[in-house]
Write an enzyme that holds these catalytic residues in place. Structure first.
Site, PDB file in Angstrom:
ATOM      1  CB  SER A  61      -0.853   0.006   1.276  1.00  0.00           C
ATOM      2  OG  SER A  61      -1.458   1.269   1.466  1.00  0.00           O
TER       3      SER A  61
ATOM      4  CE1 TYR B 214      -3.442  -2.750   5.233  1.00  0.00           C
ATOM      5  CE2 TYR B 214      -2.970  -0.475   4.606  1.00  0.00           C
ATOM      6  CZ  TYR B 214      -3.318  -1.771   4.249  1.00  0.00           C
ATOM      7  OH  TYR B 214      -3.534  -2.083   2.921  1.00  0.00           O
TER       8      TYR B 214
ATOM      9  CE  LYS C  93      -0.863  -4.430   3.197  1.00  0.00           C
ATOM     10  NZ  LYS C  93      -0.930  -5.709   2.466  1.00  0.00           N
TER      11      LYS C  93
END
Length: 258
Positions: free
Chosen positions: A149, A162, A166
């Site tokens: 991402s 998150y 990533k």
């Protein structure tokens, strides 16, 4: 010497795409199948994967569905074993499945949430890649595509853990590329920006927030799952044969926005 059109051909290739019953994963699976690959649709629900397989077969694409909760060790092993039994090999692995169960400041997250995010977003792609390694080594080739991402590169708001998971996936990919290049295996990362999927619904269903985001983007809009497919087809095929250990963004210009 093959033509560039032939270089994109994936006929005879077997591809596993995790989290492919919907969203970006489903779009990627369809694109790979349209290029001739035999695709393995996988997500936690057998019913959901069967639905996608039926949909693909109805338009002449080859697919099988194998349910797998990638956070569970036995289910990961079962997935890879079933694919080897069914197709005899694995050429392409797209680690797409991921979770983000929390939105808010990093200090508010529970330790269990941290563990869960790291288990699914980092540990599972590492383990699945290790499990496909023997087959790819045997074939003398392979392509691992990890879906990260833009949050891995640029911190947004409320997505701290998150983002961290990533970012770890980026470095895992670079190490895979460095260590496994000797076996003819390539590993790359695709970093999508804001894409219209159920996963990102909290962002785009908030009209004010969406308008604010879109105003800052050079593309002036969010992306669609289908717009992630071209890069994956390139990275999976001989057209991307010299591409390994790299990070590619498909973000509508998010990373250059002010």
């Amino acid at each position: 010497m093959s033509t560039i059109k032939e270089a994109f051909n994936l006929e005879g290739k077997v591809a596993i795409i995790t989290g492919s019953s919907k969203g970006i994963g489903k779009a990627i699976a369809k694109g790979l199948a349209e290029h001739g690959a035999k695709v393995v649709i996988s997500s936690r629900s057998q019913e959901a994967v069967d639905e996608v397989v039926a949909e693909f077969k109805a338009i002449g694409l080859e697919a099988v569905g194998i349910a797998c909760h990638i956070g569970k060790h036995e289910q990961r092993e079962n997935l890879i074993q079933k694919v080897i039994t069914h197709y005899g090999k694995i050429d392409i692995l797209v680690n797409n499945a991921a979770i983000n169960p929390i939105y808010g400041p990093i200090e508010d997250a529970e330790e269990e949430v941290f563990d869960k995010i790291m288990d699914v977003n980092v540990k599972a792609p590492w383990m699945l890649s290790n499990l496909v390694l023997p087959s790819m080594k045997k074939e003398g080739s392979g392509s691992i595509i990890n879906i990260a991402s833009v949050e891995a590169i640029h911190p947004g708001a409320g997505l701290g853990l998150y983002s961290t998971s990533k970012a770890a996936l980026l470095m895992l990919t670079k190490n895979q590329a460095k260590e496994w290049g000797q076996y003819g295996i390539r590993a790359n990362v695709l970093c999508p920006g804001l894409i219209k999927t159920k996963f990102s619904a909290a962002l785009w269903q908030n009209e004010k927030l969406l308008q604010k985001i879109e105003k800052t983007l050079p593309s002036s809009r969010m992306g669609m799952p289908e717009e992630m497919v071209g890069m994956v087809c390139l990275l999976a095929s001989d057209a991307g044969a010299y591409m390994t250990g790299s990070v590619y963004n498909a973000d509508g210009g998010y990373l250059i926005a002010g």
